[in-house]
Design a protein around this motif. Sequence first.
Motif, mmCIF file in Angstrom:
data_model
loop_
_atom_site.group_PDB
_atom_site.id
_atom_site.type_symbol
_atom_site.label_atom_id
_atom_site.label_comp_id
_atom_site.label_asym_id
_atom_site.label_seq_id
_atom_site.Cartn_x
_atom_site.Cartn_y
_atom_site.Cartn_z
ATOM 1 N N ALA A 9 -16.555 -17.529 -25.810
ATOM 2 C CA ALA A 9 -16.439 -16.718 -27.025
ATOM 3 C C ALA A 9 -17.749 -16.753 -27.802
ATOM 4 O O ALA A 9 -18.205 -15.726 -28.322
ATOM 5 N N GLY A 10 -18.362 -17.930 -27.878
ATOM 6 C CA GLY A 10 -19.629 -18.051 -28.587
ATOM 7 C C GLY A 10 -20.740 -17.257 -27.932
ATOM 8 O O GLY A 10 -21.581 -16.657 -28.614
ATOM 9 N N SER A 11 -20.743 -17.212 -26.589
ATOM 10 C CA SER A 11 -21.790 -16.459 -25.894
ATOM 11 C C SER A 11 -21.594 -14.955 -26.055
ATOM 12 O O SER A 11 -22.555 -14.185 -26.033
ATOM 13 N N ILE A 12 -20.322 -14.529 -26.222
ATOM 14 C CA ILE A 12 -20.047 -13.102 -26.442
ATOM 15 C C ILE A 12 -20.418 -12.713 -27.864
ATOM 16 O O ILE A 12 -20.813 -11.578 -28.131
ATOM 17 N N CYS A 13 -20.287 -13.683 -28.795
ATOM 18 C CA CYS A 13 -20.519 -13.519 -30.232
ATOM 19 C C CYS A 13 -19.240 -13.062 -30.937
ATOM 20 O O CYS A 13 -18.600 -12.089 -30.513
ATOM 21 N N PHE A 14 -18.906 -13.771 -31.994
ATOM 22 C CA PHE A 14 -17.732 -13.437 -32.802
ATOM 23 C C PHE A 14 -18.009 -12.185 -33.618
ATOM 24 O O PHE A 14 -19.166 -11.924 -33.969
ATOM 25 N N PRO A 15 -16.936 -11.399 -33.921
ATOM 26 C CA PRO A 15 -15.523 -11.625 -33.619
ATOM 27 C C PRO A 15 -15.189 -11.330 -32.152
ATOM 28 O O PRO A 15 -15.843 -10.501 -31.511
ATOM 29 N N VAL A 16 -14.160 -12.036 -31.655
ATOM 30 C CA VAL A 16 -13.696 -11.826 -30.292
ATOM 31 C C VAL A 16 -12.194 -11.584 -30.315
ATOM 32 O O VAL A 16 -11.519 -11.826 -31.325
ATOM 33 N N LEU A 17 -11.698 -11.119 -29.188
ATOM 34 C CA LEU A 17 -10.275 -10.881 -29.031
ATOM 35 C C LEU A 17 -9.771 -11.729 -27.880
ATOM 36 O O LEU A 17 -10.299 -11.660 -26.765
ATOM 37 N N ILE A 18 -8.774 -12.574 -28.153
ATOM 38 C CA ILE A 18 -8.088 -13.323 -27.106
ATOM 39 C C ILE A 18 -6.925 -12.453 -26.635
ATOM 40 O O ILE A 18 -6.127 -11.973 -27.443
ATOM 41 N N LYS A 19 -6.820 -12.233 -25.309
ATOM 42 C CA LYS A 19 -5.768 -11.362 -24.777
ATOM 43 C C LYS A 19 -5.084 -12.030 -23.588
ATOM 44 O O LYS A 19 -5.753 -12.569 -22.703
ATOM 45 N N ALA A 20 -3.765 -11.977 -23.587
ATOM 46 C CA ALA A 20 -3.027 -12.432 -22.412
ATOM 47 C C ALA A 20 -3.417 -11.554 -21.229
ATOM 48 O O ALA A 20 -3.523 -10.332 -21.358
ATOM 49 N N ARG A 21 -3.626 -12.168 -20.078
ATOM 50 C CA ARG A 21 -4.036 -11.363 -18.922
ATOM 51 C C ARG A 21 -2.854 -10.607 -18.328
ATOM 52 O O ARG A 21 -3.038 -9.654 -17.571
ATOM 53 N N ALA A 22 -1.628 -11.028 -18.636
ATOM 54 C CA ALA A 22 -0.425 -10.344 -18.152
ATOM 55 C C ALA A 22 0.230 -9.610 -19.313
ATOM 56 O O ALA A 22 0.085 -9.985 -20.467
ATOM 57 N N GLY A 23 0.952 -8.545 -18.996
ATOM 58 C CA GLY A 23 1.751 -7.868 -20.008
ATOM 59 C C GLY A 23 0.956 -7.002 -20.954
ATOM 60 O O GLY A 23 -0.173 -6.609 -20.676
ATOM 61 N N GLY A 24 1.566 -6.691 -22.098
ATOM 62 C CA GLY A 24 0.944 -5.805 -23.072
ATOM 63 C C GLY A 24 1.745 -5.805 -24.359
ATOM 64 O O GLY A 24 2.423 -6.773 -24.677
ATOM 65 N N GLY A 25 1.691 -4.685 -25.104
ATOM 66 C CA GLY A 25 2.449 -4.563 -26.333
ATOM 67 C C GLY A 25 1.965 -5.466 -27.447
ATOM 68 O O GLY A 25 2.695 -5.746 -28.396
ATOM 69 N N GLY A 26 0.712 -5.963 -27.345
ATOM 70 C CA GLY A 26 0.189 -6.813 -28.393
ATOM 71 C C GLY A 26 0.609 -8.269 -28.292
ATOM 72 O O GLY A 26 0.203 -9.099 -29.102
ATOM 73 N N LYS A 27 1.417 -8.617 -27.278
ATOM 74 C CA LYS A 27 1.857 -10.003 -27.123
ATOM 75 C C LYS A 27 0.715 -10.857 -26.557
ATOM 76 O O LYS A 27 -0.006 -10.425 -25.676
ATOM 77 N N GLY A 28 0.573 -12.064 -27.096
ATOM 78 C CA GLY A 28 -0.487 -12.943 -26.616
ATOM 79 C C GLY A 28 -1.877 -12.450 -26.968
ATOM 80 O O GLY A 28 -2.834 -12.692 -26.240
ATOM 81 N N MET A 29 -2.002 -11.789 -28.115
ATOM 82 C CA MET A 29 -3.290 -11.210 -28.513
ATOM 83 C C MET A 29 -3.646 -11.689 -29.911
ATOM 84 O O MET A 29 -2.808 -11.657 -30.813
ATOM 85 N N ARG A 30 -4.868 -12.175 -30.089
ATOM 86 C CA ARG A 30 -5.314 -12.657 -31.390
ATOM 87 C C ARG A 30 -6.782 -12.295 -31.608
ATOM 88 O O ARG A 30 -7.621 -12.523 -30.737
ATOM 89 N N ARG A 31 -7.084 -11.762 -32.772
ATOM 90 C CA ARG A 31 -8.481 -11.556 -33.168
ATOM 91 C C ARG A 31 -8.974 -12.849 -33.812
ATOM 92 O O ARG A 31 -8.276 -13.460 -34.627
ATOM 93 N N VAL A 32 -10.187 -13.273 -33.463
ATOM 94 C CA VAL A 32 -10.774 -14.499 -34.023
ATOM 95 C C VAL A 32 -12.147 -14.151 -34.583
ATOM 96 O O VAL A 32 -13.014 -13.657 -33.859
ATOM 97 N N ASP A 33 -12.359 -14.436 -35.857
ATOM 98 C CA ASP A 33 -13.622 -14.106 -36.518
ATOM 99 C C ASP A 33 -14.593 -15.270 -36.598
ATOM 100 O O ASP A 33 -15.799 -15.062 -36.727
#
Length: 662
Positions: A148-172
């Motif tokens: 995440a640090g190498s990508i630079c914040f803000p980043v998005l954590i996403k579940a690799r399976a499924g969808g509908g916003g489940k397992g998804m968090r924005r981190v600043d």
Amino acid sequence: MFSKILIANRGEIACRIIRTARRLGVRTVAVYSDADIGAMHVALADEAIHIGAAAAGESYLSKERIIVAAGRANAEAIHPGYGFLSENADFAEAVEKAGLVFIGPSPGSIRAMGLKDAAKALMERAGVPVVPGYHGERQEPGFLIEQAGSICFPVLIKARAGGGGKGMRRVDRPDDFPAALEAAKREAKSAFGDDAVLIEKYLIQPRHIEIQVFGDSQGNVVHLFERDCSLQRRHQKVIEEAPAPGMTQEMRSAMGEAAVRAARAIDYRGAGTVEFIADVSNGLSPDHFFFMEMNTRLQVEHPVTEAIAGVDLVEWQLRIAGGEPLPKTQAELAINGWAFEARIYAEDPSRGFLPATGTLSHLRFPDGDVRIDAGVREGDSITPHYDPLIAKLTVHAPDRQAALARLTRALEQTQVAGATTNLDFLIRLSRQPDFFAGRPDTGLIDREAEALTSAQQPDDAALAIAAIVEAGGFARLDGSDPWHALGAWQLWGEMSRPVTLHFGSGQANCRVIAKGGQLFSVAFDDRTIPVRLMADGNGARRVEIDGRQSSVDMFEASHGMTLFLDGRTHHFHRLDPLDGGEEATAGGDRLIAPMPGLVKIVRVREGEAVAKGQALIIMEAMKMELTLTAMRDGVVESLHVGEGDQTSESAVLLLLRPEDTA
């Protein structure tokens, strides 16, 4: 064409599939859980089979029970709808092994796009641009925060399976990453049985634009243009439109060609959606969009595509699953007009879009050229077991301005009583200046949250009308003296009645004064509002206030009333005289379950000191995770639930006491 299909889903999508199947002469079989015995989709189908308990895991998510039901009904094929098992490759494979047709893509195609990390790697090889980020196998928290640090914040954590916003968090910020990662993994594990995540660069001004694709068994693939789904809350779509505002032909062609390449890369068959994120910090550009994921199913928002393309996508699904070629070539497809879809949910926007339950005691949709996709009827209940969607409302017009005006009007004409809804929020959102001007982005709702979601107090007109209703003034709106319907009021002096109105967390005291005929005055402490009751000759109620006439409608129940006036919905409740009042609901000391749900995590122990706003208990209810926080500083006096407990609405979860109390 099939002669009989089973629909492995419920609610509005099951009803929508049934209607197309009926038009094509195809018999339908519904499945239902204990909670859905009298559901709308069960009533619409030609036959229905019970498959288990209310919990989705014991009914709609049971591959074995659904396939057995299809065998019992002698169905030839299974349509999965969306959600539940629609993107489950093992289910698709089991359907085929049972000698049935899966109305959707092949198990191999589903698997290729089922895990977001593998899908992105596949798209890179196919020449489809992807969002910068980490899509690998390593899942150690320390390693992921380094990525995440190498990508630079803000980043998005996403579940690799499924969808509908489940397992998804924005981190600043880096400091927030560990807690966000834990929550995303926990939610992903619960929703998809897989807690692996990927990390992506979060684009500051993004738009969510997706392309509808279709493939057949002969190797043909077409796209049916784009949908803009940028208006989202909790990473879930709210209002969708097609085509996308500001879209150039150059960018449409680039995105359409990329989506077709993505579908061809996995030998895709049936309906699918390729979702892109577009960086619009410098406007829409054909070299600034990135692949996010592919949904290997029909999308909730497919009606807007049907409206502008003039096709029935469910009919296409049935024909292609039956071995027919695509009904149209790319050259034969064209965009006609503009369409919007709004999702009407039982939820409370003023409380963070908290899902709501209740019985729909009154439900009215607009007449005219408005498409309604609903899975509930008046009298049905919104339960904690499933998604709280009430209906999807879709409008179509020659251009965006006309379509948006039609959307606002249709939302204003929709009436729901018995459950809190997002209708007022949708109406405000449809008028929001940036959206109105065709400048949506995925952060718009968060930025404008206060203006869009704050609880609105009833205005003077609503208060006055509600007071007259409470006094009985609407009991006989037939030209006779209203006091005949009001019972024995005082015989001498001014004819009046005191009324106390309760709404949200507030109240208003007033006096309703009869002026004769259908004239009233409603007196508050600092103002008096003149009101004339009227009828339009067709039985509809009208009121005149300060020389302005409006139509008014209302629904009354023992616990209160819902008033529909000038496109707004106002709820007034009546206090139960047997209720203990403030003493019985001492919210400052009690943490209350906002709805029925499962206690996932208890973060405190008895005797532990807590600070106001501190996370105490995490619940899961209606497909979302709720974090319940301390109401004030204090000490946990007693815990009433443990992890894994199922709790009812309004149940006391824990008690607090002041820190200085022994």
